[in-house]
Motif scaffolding. Sequence first.
Motif, mmCIF file in Angstrom:
data_model
loop_
_atom_site.group_PDB
_atom_site.id
_atom_site.type_symbol
_atom_site.label_atom_id
_atom_site.label_comp_id
_atom_site.label_asym_id
_atom_site.label_seq_id
_atom_site.Cartn_x
_atom_site.Cartn_y
_atom_site.Cartn_z
ATOM 1 N N LEU A 1 -0.955 -1.502 -11.340
ATOM 2 C CA LEU A 1 -1.877 -2.309 -10.536
ATOM 3 C C LEU A 1 -2.495 -3.454 -11.338
ATOM 4 O O LEU A 1 -3.023 -3.266 -12.420
ATOM 5 C CB LEU A 1 -2.990 -1.408 -9.982
ATOM 6 C CG LEU A 1 -3.930 -2.057 -8.949
ATOM 7 C CD1 LEU A 1 -3.158 -2.478 -7.707
ATOM 8 C CD2 LEU A 1 -5.045 -1.084 -8.579
ATOM 9 N N SER B 1 3.839 5.976 -5.418
ATOM 10 C CA SER B 1 3.882 6.035 -6.882
ATOM 11 C C SER B 1 2.818 6.964 -7.449
ATOM 12 O O SER B 1 2.756 7.144 -8.666
ATOM 13 C CB SER B 1 3.683 4.639 -7.465
ATOM 14 O OG SER B 1 2.326 4.227 -7.350
ATOM 15 N N GLU B 2 1.993 7.543 -6.552
ATOM 16 C CA GLU B 2 0.875 8.387 -6.981
ATOM 17 C C GLU B 2 0.004 7.629 -7.964
ATOM 18 O O GLU B 2 -0.251 8.054 -9.081
ATOM 19 C CB GLU B 2 1.395 9.703 -7.572
ATOM 20 C CG GLU B 2 2.181 10.534 -6.561
ATOM 21 C CD GLU B 2 2.716 11.824 -7.146
ATOM 22 O OE1 GLU B 2 2.314 12.182 -8.281
ATOM 23 O OE2 GLU B 2 3.525 12.485 -6.477
ATOM 24 N N GLN B 3 -0.421 6.445 -7.500
ATOM 25 C CA GLN B 3 -1.279 5.537 -8.275
ATOM 26 C C GLN B 3 -0.627 5.108 -9.593
ATOM 27 O O GLN B 3 -1.253 5.122 -10.662
ATOM 28 C CB GLN B 3 -2.651 6.170 -8.536
ATOM 29 C CG GLN B 3 -3.551 6.214 -7.303
ATOM 30 C CD GLN B 3 -3.079 7.205 -6.256
ATOM 31 O OE1 GLN B 3 -2.819 8.363 -6.581
ATOM 32 N NE2 GLN B 3 -2.981 6.749 -5.016
ATOM 33 N N LEU C 1 -5.227 -3.618 -2.366
ATOM 34 C CA LEU C 1 -5.271 -2.299 -1.739
ATOM 35 C C LEU C 1 -6.500 -2.138 -0.854
ATOM 36 O O LEU C 1 -6.665 -1.133 -0.197
ATOM 37 C CB LEU C 1 -5.252 -1.205 -2.820
ATOM 38 C CG LEU C 1 -4.096 -1.308 -3.823
ATOM 39 C CD1 LEU C 1 -4.215 -0.237 -4.884
ATOM 40 C CD2 LEU C 1 -2.760 -1.186 -3.098
ATOM 41 N N TRP D 1 2.235 1.863 -3.536
ATOM 42 C CA TRP D 1 1.202 2.397 -4.424
ATOM 43 C C TRP D 1 0.946 3.879 -4.143
ATOM 44 O O TRP D 1 0.786 4.681 -5.063
ATOM 45 C CB TRP D 1 -0.085 1.594 -4.251
ATOM 46 C CG TRP D 1 -1.195 2.008 -5.178
ATOM 47 C CD1 TRP D 1 -2.400 2.532 -4.841
ATOM 48 C CD2 TRP D 1 -1.196 1.909 -6.612
ATOM 49 N NE1 TRP D 1 -3.152 2.787 -5.950
ATOM 50 C CE2 TRP D 1 -2.441 2.407 -7.064
ATOM 51 C CE3 TRP D 1 -0.273 1.462 -7.545
ATOM 52 C CZ2 TRP D 1 -2.785 2.461 -8.399
ATOM 53 C CZ3 TRP D 1 -0.612 1.521 -8.891
ATOM 54 C CH2 TRP D 1 -1.854 2.013 -9.295
ATOM 55 N N LYS D 2 0.959 4.224 -2.872
ATOM 56 C CA LYS D 2 0.743 5.629 -2.508
ATOM 57 C C LYS D 2 1.909 6.496 -2.979
ATOM 58 O O LYS D 2 1.703 7.579 -3.542
ATOM 59 C CB LYS D 2 0.580 5.745 -0.988
ATOM 60 C CG LYS D 2 0.293 7.159 -0.504
ATOM 61 C CD LYS D 2 0.089 7.188 1.004
ATOM 62 C CE LYS D 2 -0.187 8.606 1.493
ATOM 63 N NZ LYS D 2 -0.385 8.638 2.970
ATOM 64 N N ARG E 1 0.830 -1.219 0.000
ATOM 65 C CA ARG E 1 0.000 0.000 0.000
ATOM 66 C C ARG E 1 0.855 1.256 0.000
ATOM 67 O O ARG E 1 0.519 2.258 -0.637
ATOM 68 C CB ARG E 1 -0.926 -0.041 1.211
ATOM 69 C CG ARG E 1 -2.000 -1.126 1.086
ATOM 70 C CD ARG E 1 -2.725 -1.374 2.392
ATOM 71 N NE ARG E 1 -3.814 -2.350 2.204
ATOM 72 C CZ ARG E 1 -4.431 -2.969 3.197
ATOM 73 N NH1 ARG E 1 -4.070 -2.738 4.457
ATOM 74 N NH2 ARG E 1 -5.400 -3.840 2.939
ATOM 75 N N THR F 1 2.075 6.393 -11.301
ATOM 76 C CA THR F 1 2.465 7.411 -12.284
ATOM 77 C C THR F 1 3.927 7.848 -12.153
ATOM 78 O O THR F 1 4.465 8.444 -13.081
ATOM 79 C CB THR F 1 1.566 8.661 -12.165
ATOM 80 O OG1 THR F 1 1.678 9.195 -10.829
ATOM 81 C CG2 THR F 1 0.117 8.304 -12.461
ATOM 82 N N PRO G 1 -6.684 -5.084 -7.665
ATOM 83 C CA PRO G 1 -7.194 -4.056 -6.755
ATOM 84 C C PRO G 1 -7.459 -4.584 -5.347
ATOM 85 O O PRO G 1 -7.448 -3.819 -4.383
ATOM 86 C CB PRO G 1 -8.501 -3.615 -7.434
ATOM 87 C CG PRO G 1 -8.295 -3.938 -8.882
ATOM 88 C CD PRO G 1 -7.475 -5.186 -8.902
#
Length: 513
Positions: A507, A171-173, A513, A168-169, A165, A175, A510
């Motif tokens: 991702l 990576s800015e979703q 997360l 992922w955070k 988690r 990006t 899902p």
Amino acid sequence: MELDLELSQWTIIFVTIFISFLVLWVFYVKFQGAKRRRDRLPPGPFSWPVIGNMHQLGKLPYRGLQDLSHKYGPLMYLKLGCFPTVVVSSSEMAKEFLKTHDLAFASRPTEFALVKYLAFNGIIMAPYGAHWRHVRRLCVVELLSPKRIETYRSVREDEVLDMIRSIWKKSEQGTVPVNVSNSFASLTSSIIWRILSGTKFSDELNGSGLKEILDEVTATMGIPHIGDYIPSLDWLDLQGVKRHMKSVRRVMDAAVDKMIDQHVSRNSTVNSNNHHAKGFVDVLLEMQKTATADMEITRDHIKAIIVDIYAAGTDSTTSQIEWAMSELIRNPNIAKKVQDEIESVVGNHRIVTESDLAAMEYLQCVVKETLRLYPAGPIMVPHESAEACTVGDGYLIPEKTRVVVNAWAIGRDPKVWEDPLAFKPERLKYKNVDVKGQTNFDMIPFGTGRRGCPGAQLAMGTISLALAQLWHCFDWKIEGNPSKLDMTETFGTVITRQCHLYAIPVLRMPSCL
């Protein structure tokens, strides 16, 4: 005329000195060769006075020693500074030293500054004897047994999911690239800390800042000290290593004492709502109350175990997750096989748990292939002979000789491994490889014998679970061509990437997360 005479005199003096030096040199070389033959020592390169063969190690000593072994053989004799040392570079020789003659080579050198000024005389660096056997028994039987490790399964699963988690955070979703090397370091530190203390970093107990101090300890362990190899220069402390170690030791001593005191105070508080998880420190404090004379558990024992488990369990596991991720990123066909296997076991509606790992045969091959190519300790912690011992083809290893096992070279031995430099997990699918070195010595990433790493099962489980979650939850991409990923290594307490690994998560599941 006078000038010519003076020049002639100086020429004669220079030539005389040069010839004298040359004669002495020839006698020294002959003496060294005769002594080697007389003492039946293994073959090896010429060693210079004072420095010995230190100049031949280079920045990556495991590579330098492997190059020398190609010329002198899998068992060679050299001097590291002033200390006689034998270097083991094959599975056959490793078996002789770590199994056949295990007891004779079970001790450690005590001259290292690390032992004198920083270590708590724990399981890693203590010389072989009653104290070491006692501390090891506490670790193996009470703390790192399969049953005890199983009780911390939820800790590992929680921390791995937190890492997923967090990545992922960051990576800015998906990006921006994430420094996943730092993420792996945080993961292993968090797991080991919770196992030791029973608390998260954010809990009140961590107010001592012990984690940061222990991180400083592991960094300090990787600093080479000239005095460890040339005792005559030890008093100068040219690099300031001893001063630094003494300073770190004082701070660490106070912090570990504070941690233990907090546990004692917390455990003595009668509170029906205080149902905290027990960490290793709690277990040891409970055992201390019922300890017998022959199984005494002192505060120093507890300190030694805290420092050793943290130091041994963080950087090593971090580096192996990092190398495995690097190889999977630059070998997408192998990564796809891993993902297909994980999905066949888990599906796409839930996350991976530790109970799933046993069914992931190919993933285990990936982990073992990583350990073969990138053992965390490419050169095992030195052993020392407690007595003279004859090995190999009648070679005599004198008492108090240091023994260095090049695990990196053993895992890449072309006589054992076909195409040894390639990352091929399939090679291990039908090859009976025992990574703990109990029956097979073709790769010994955790050492073996009396000095084998007691935390091997914990490390293997953590690496496998982390990789399974990372590749089940995400696809991974990097900037540039994956096949050109920089794999340059650097050498310290463990072998790590020279540059941190940055990657972008894409991702897949899902549900993670």
